[in-house]
Structure formats: C-alpha cells, structure tokens
Write a protein that holds these residues in place. Structure first.
Motif, mmCIF file in Angstrom:
data_model
loop_
_atom_site.group_PDB
_atom_site.id
_atom_site.type_symbol
_atom_site.label_atom_id
_atom_site.label_comp_id
_atom_site.label_asym_id
_atom_site.label_seq_id
_atom_site.Cartn_x
_atom_site.Cartn_y
_atom_site.Cartn_z
ATOM 1 N N PRO A 295 0.787 -1.238 0.000
ATOM 2 C CA PRO A 295 0.000 0.000 0.000
ATOM 3 C C PRO A 295 0.816 1.284 0.000
ATOM 4 C CG PRO A 295 -0.126 -1.107 2.141
ATOM 5 C CD PRO A 295 0.503 -2.066 1.188
ATOM 6 N N ARG A 296 2.066 1.221 0.405
ATOM 7 C CA ARG A 296 2.889 2.427 0.438
ATOM 8 C C ARG A 296 3.790 2.569 -0.789
ATOM 9 N NH1 ARG A 296 4.489 4.331 5.451
ATOM 10 N NH2 ARG A 296 5.833 5.742 4.247
ATOM 11 N N LEU A 297 3.785 1.568 -1.657
ATOM 12 C CA LEU A 297 4.698 1.609 -2.796
ATOM 13 C C LEU A 297 4.196 2.559 -3.875
ATOM 14 C CD1 LEU A 297 7.378 0.190 -3.701
ATOM 15 C CD2 LEU A 297 5.945 -1.147 -5.246
ATOM 16 N N ALA A 298 5.094 3.446 -4.330
ATOM 17 C CA ALA A 298 4.755 4.397 -5.381
ATOM 18 C C ALA A 298 5.500 4.140 -6.676
ATOM 19 C CB ALA A 298 5.043 5.821 -4.909
ATOM 20 N N GLY A 299 6.624 3.403 -6.609
ATOM 21 C CA GLY A 299 7.390 3.198 -7.823
ATOM 22 C C GLY A 299 8.343 2.026 -7.725
ATOM 23 N N MET A 300 8.710 1.505 -8.884
ATOM 24 C CA MET A 300 9.695 0.434 -9.004
ATOM 25 C C MET A 300 10.810 0.881 -9.938
ATOM 26 S SD MET A 300 7.533 -3.094 -9.502
ATOM 27 C CE MET A 300 6.786 -3.964 -8.122
ATOM 28 N N VAL A 301 12.038 0.448 -9.620
ATOM 29 C CA VAL A 301 13.198 0.732 -10.465
ATOM 30 C C VAL A 301 13.873 -0.592 -10.788
ATOM 31 C CG1 VAL A 301 15.417 1.909 -10.639
ATOM 32 C CG2 VAL A 301 13.548 2.975 -9.360
ATOM 33 N N MET A 302 14.057 -0.873 -12.068
ATOM 34 C CA MET A 302 14.725 -2.103 -12.455
ATOM 35 C C MET A 302 16.230 -1.970 -12.232
ATOM 36 S SD MET A 302 12.222 -4.018 -13.277
ATOM 37 C CE MET A 302 13.333 -5.397 -13.523
ATOM 38 N N GLY A 303 16.789 -2.887 -11.463
ATOM 39 C CA GLY A 303 18.240 -2.932 -11.259
ATOM 40 C C GLY A 303 18.832 -4.013 -12.133
ATOM 41 N N THR A 304 18.973 -3.724 -13.416
ATOM 42 C CA THR A 304 19.315 -4.764 -14.384
ATOM 43 C C THR A 304 20.762 -5.243 -14.275
ATOM 44 O OG1 THR A 304 19.500 -2.943 -15.976
ATOM 45 C CG2 THR A 304 17.515 -4.285 -16.076
ATOM 46 N N ASN A 305 21.665 -4.409 -13.781
ATOM 47 C CA ASN A 305 23.048 -4.871 -13.623
ATOM 48 C C ASN A 305 23.142 -5.967 -12.568
ATOM 49 O OD1 ASN A 305 24.332 -3.308 -15.576
ATOM 50 N ND2 ASN A 305 24.690 -1.604 -14.191
ATOM 51 N N ASP A 306 22.564 -5.716 -11.407
ATOM 52 C CA ASP A 306 22.584 -6.732 -10.355
ATOM 53 C C ASP A 306 21.790 -7.968 -10.772
ATOM 54 O OD1 ASP A 306 23.797 -5.902 -7.523
ATOM 55 O OD2 ASP A 306 23.056 -4.099 -8.493
ATOM 56 N N LEU A 307 20.680 -7.753 -11.461
ATOM 57 C CA LEU A 307 19.870 -8.881 -11.892
ATOM 58 C C LEU A 307 20.645 -9.765 -12.873
ATOM 59 C CD1 LEU A 307 17.159 -10.358 -11.865
ATOM 60 C CD2 LEU A 307 16.396 -8.822 -13.702
ATOM 61 N N ALA A 308 21.342 -9.144 -13.814
ATOM 62 C CA ALA A 308 22.133 -9.922 -14.775
ATOM 63 C C ALA A 308 23.191 -10.747 -14.053
ATOM 64 C CB ALA A 308 22.782 -8.993 -15.791
ATOM 65 N N LYS A 309 23.813 -10.162 -13.042
ATOM 66 C CA LYS A 309 24.816 -10.893 -12.267
ATOM 67 C C LYS A 309 24.191 -12.091 -11.563
ATOM 68 C CE LYS A 309 26.107 -9.271 -8.259
ATOM 69 N NZ LYS A 309 25.844 -10.396 -7.312
ATOM 70 N N GLU A 310 23.040 -11.876 -10.944
ATOM 71 C CA GLU A 310 22.365 -12.952 -10.213
ATOM 72 C C GLU A 310 21.901 -14.063 -11.151
ATOM 73 O OE1 GLU A 310 21.931 -13.304 -6.931
ATOM 74 O OE2 GLU A 310 23.005 -11.451 -6.464
ATOM 75 N N LEU A 311 21.498 -13.681 -12.352
ATOM 76 C CA LEU A 311 21.025 -14.670 -13.329
ATOM 77 C C LEU A 311 22.170 -15.364 -14.059
ATOM 78 C CD1 LEU A 311 18.083 -12.684 -14.988
ATOM 79 C CD2 LEU A 311 17.892 -14.541 -13.318
ATOM 80 N N ASN A 312 23.380 -14.807 -13.935
ATOM 81 C CA ASN A 312 24.525 -15.263 -14.739
ATOM 82 C C ASN A 312 24.207 -15.144 -16.221
ATOM 83 O OD1 ASN A 312 27.142 -16.262 -15.126
ATOM 84 N ND2 ASN A 312 26.427 -18.386 -15.259
ATOM 85 N N ALA A 313 23.514 -14.055 -16.567
ATOM 86 C CA ALA A 313 23.082 -13.842 -17.945
ATOM 87 C C ALA A 313 24.165 -13.135 -18.751
ATOM 88 C CB ALA A 313 21.806 -13.007 -17.964
ATOM 89 N N ARG A 314 24.253 -13.459 -20.021
ATOM 90 C CA ARG A 314 25.146 -12.763 -20.937
ATOM 91 C C ARG A 314 24.441 -11.534 -21.500
ATOM 92 N NH1 ARG A 314 27.542 -18.010 -24.201
ATOM 93 N NH2 ARG A 314 29.410 -18.311 -22.912
ATOM 94 N N PHE A 315 25.244 -10.513 -21.832
ATOM 95 C CA PHE A 315 24.678 -9.319 -22.451
ATOM 96 C C PHE A 315 24.220 -9.629 -23.862
ATOM 97 C CE2 PHE A 315 25.143 -5.793 -25.400
ATOM 98 C CZ PHE A 315 24.229 -4.897 -24.849
ATOM 99 N N ARG A 316 23.002 -9.222 -24.169
ATOM 100 C CA ARG A 316 22.469 -9.283 -25.525
ATOM 101 C C ARG A 316 21.748 -7.972 -25.794
ATOM 102 N NH1 ARG A 316 20.231 -14.831 -27.588
ATOM 103 N NH2 ARG A 316 18.841 -13.369 -28.625
ATOM 104 N N ALA A 317 21.907 -7.463 -26.992
ATOM 105 C CA ALA A 317 21.274 -6.188 -27.323
ATOM 106 C C ALA A 317 19.760 -6.268 -27.218
ATOM 107 C CB ALA A 317 21.691 -5.754 -28.725
ATOM 108 N N ASP A 318 19.197 -7.462 -27.467
ATOM 109 C CA ASP A 318 17.737 -7.603 -27.388
ATOM 110 C C ASP A 318 17.249 -7.892 -25.969
ATOM 111 O OD1 ASP A 318 18.517 -10.241 -27.004
ATOM 112 O OD2 ASP A 318 17.548 -11.015 -28.816
ATOM 113 N N ARG A 319 18.157 -8.052 -25.034
ATOM 114 C CA ARG A 319 17.869 -8.310 -23.611
ATOM 115 C C ARG A 319 16.975 -9.536 -23.401
ATOM 116 N NH1 ARG A 319 16.494 -2.952 -20.268
ATOM 117 N NH2 ARG A 319 14.800 -2.742 -21.742
ATOM 118 N N LEU A 320 17.107 -10.501 -24.282
ATOM 119 C CA LEU A 320 16.275 -11.695 -24.180
ATOM 120 C C LEU A 320 16.351 -12.363 -22.807
ATOM 121 C CD1 LEU A 320 14.349 -13.633 -25.649
ATOM 122 C CD2 LEU A 320 16.370 -14.917 -26.408
#
Length: 283
Positions: free
Chosen positions: A136-161
């Motif tokens: 009820p108090r949340l007004a916004g979300m921010v995607m932290g894609t750098n940390d998420l990529a690290k946690e996922l062990n994802a490779r960089f792709r221009a299409d962000r698949l």
C-alpha cells in the motif's frame, strides 16, 4: 505539479557524496533524480554523504524534478540511519535496494512517512513482484538490471532476451497496482545508438522512463519516452472524431481507417496529459 502526472522519462543517478554533481543536477533537463547513498558511496563516506545530501536538498533548486533518495539496505549498518535521515530531507520518495518481499517495505514504512520505491534486482524479487507491487505504500519500481544480470549469470544481448521475463513480471506488477516503473541503466554511455534502441524497447514494453548513469544520456531518454508529434496529432484527431460521433448518437468513430472506441480515447487523453506535463517541466 500533480504527482500522478509527473513524467519519468529520464531518471538520473547522482552520488550523494559529490557536492559538484549535486549542484550540477539542478540544471540538467531530467525528470527525476535518484540521489544515491548506496552503491555510489564508499563505506567511509556514507555518514558524510548523508549530511551533504540533506544540505543540498534543503538548499533546493531542483524545480519540478522528482527527488528520490536511495538508501542502503536495512540489513546494513547504514540503512536505518539513512531512512531516518531521508525522512527529514526535502525529497519526494525513499528508494530501498534489493527488495525481495513486502516485509522489507513494511520495515521501511516504520522509519519514514515518505512514499516508498523499490529496486527490483534479484531473482527472488522477480518472483515476488506482484506482492511487492501491491504494497500500500509503494509508489514506484526501479529495475536494477546490472545486479539482476549478475544474479542470473546472464550474458549481455542487445535484445535483452535473458531479461525479458523479469522485466515483464515487474511491469505487470507495477501496472496492476498503478505504480511508476522505470527501466534499468544502459552502461555504455557513449553508445547513442545502443541507448536509443534500448529506450525504444523499454518504451514499447510500457516502462515510464529509463534510469541513467550519465548526463549525456538524458536527451535520448527524454525523446524516447515522450509522445511524438505524430502521436499527439493522432490523439487529438481521435478525441475530436469520437466526440463528433457521440454527438450523432454513435459509440464508435473511424480515424485513418481504424475503429476508435472509448478505450482509445482514454489512451489519447493520457498521451495529451503526458505531453502537457512534459511541457510544464520545460524540457
């Protein structure tokens, strides 16, 4: 300006410890600023950064820009002091990093009366996005894609698949709850073409704007997430055609060979309201 109408095309990270950057931000054509007390500030600088940021915000000069303070996590030695300090600052919201469940927002809500924002940057956060978004108090979300990529062990792709499922889960959560949601950063700040492509993808997906790491990225983000001249002109024609149809007792209109119903008019009015809000920002 009505908080619900504020644009968030460009959301620039500024280190809370850098007085020169804090001052320069007053003149940048950004819609929002994340004043960072977390990643951008070394452990030794954190208490001083808290003081410097409080003074800078107290001095004002940031105009209509949304002022968001990112604190350290409440599981760190600095988080609680950050939250209490931010509550006393002249800011619009407090941003909590690595939110993974609503209980973390509950804890922050006990320390500040400011609107809460959540960094979405871990696999657990993605899986709990709906519950986090419904807080009820949340007004916004921010995607932290750098940390998420690290946690996922994802490779960089221009299409962000590798990121798409995570991005869409958070988008669904934010839209279901009426929260603002801004896309993650683009790290190659000298790659204009890459930034333009990623901004276009984020805008097409439904993000309200993009977080940025360098002032050089602002112009591209502002253009990408603003209604184009063509979109504004089409919205005006759709509204006019639908109103004319209603005056004749009809429930639909036709514009450019396409049906226009009430839902299209709602979208068209939203486009014009956003354009007006951007004009009010002066950028």
């Amino acid at each position: 300006m009505d908080l619900a109408l504020r644009p968030y095309r460009s959301v620039l990270y500024i280190p809370g410890s850098k007085e020169r950057a804090l001052d320069k931000a007053r003149g940048l054509p950004v819609d929002a600023i994340i004043f960072d007390l977390e990643d951008a500030v070394s452990p030794a600088e954190k208490p001083a950064a808290r003081e410097a940021l409080g003074a800078a915000l107290g001095a004002g000069g940031y105009g209509l820009r949304t002022r968001i303070v990112r604190i350290n996590g409440l599981d760190t030695e600095w988080g609680e002091a950050d939250a209490k300090a931010a509550d006393a600052m002249d800011c619009d919201a407090v941003l909590l990093p690595k939110v993974e469940d609503p209980a973390q927002l509950d804890a922050l809500a006990k320390l500040t009366d400011k609107p809460l924002w959540a960094m979405m940057e871990t696999p657990k956060g993605m899986l709990n996005a709906a519950a986090i978004g419904a807080h009820p108090r949340l007004a916004g979300m921010v995607m932290g894609t750098n940390d998420l990529a690290k946690e996922l062990n994802a490779r960089f792709r221009a299409d962000r698949l590798p990121m798409l499922t995570s991005l869409q889960l958070c988008l669904l959560a934010a839209k279901a709850s009426g929260c603002i949601i801004v896309d993650g950063v683009y790290n190659a700040f000298k790659d204009d073409a890459g930034l333009q492509a990623e901004c276009a993808q984020g805008r097409d997906m439904g993000f309200d704007g993009k977080t940025l790491i360098h002032p050089a990225q602002v112009e591209i983000a502002n253009a990408a997430f603003a209604p184009s001249e063509g979109e504004i002109e089409l919205a005006q024609r759709q509204i006019a055609a639908f109103e004319a149809a209603e005056a004749e007792g009809q429930g639909v209109a036709v514009v450019d060979g396409k049906i226009v119903e009430n839902l299209h008019v709602v979208t068209a009015k939203s486009v014009l309201a956003k354009a007006d809000a951007i004009a009010a920002m002066g950028a």
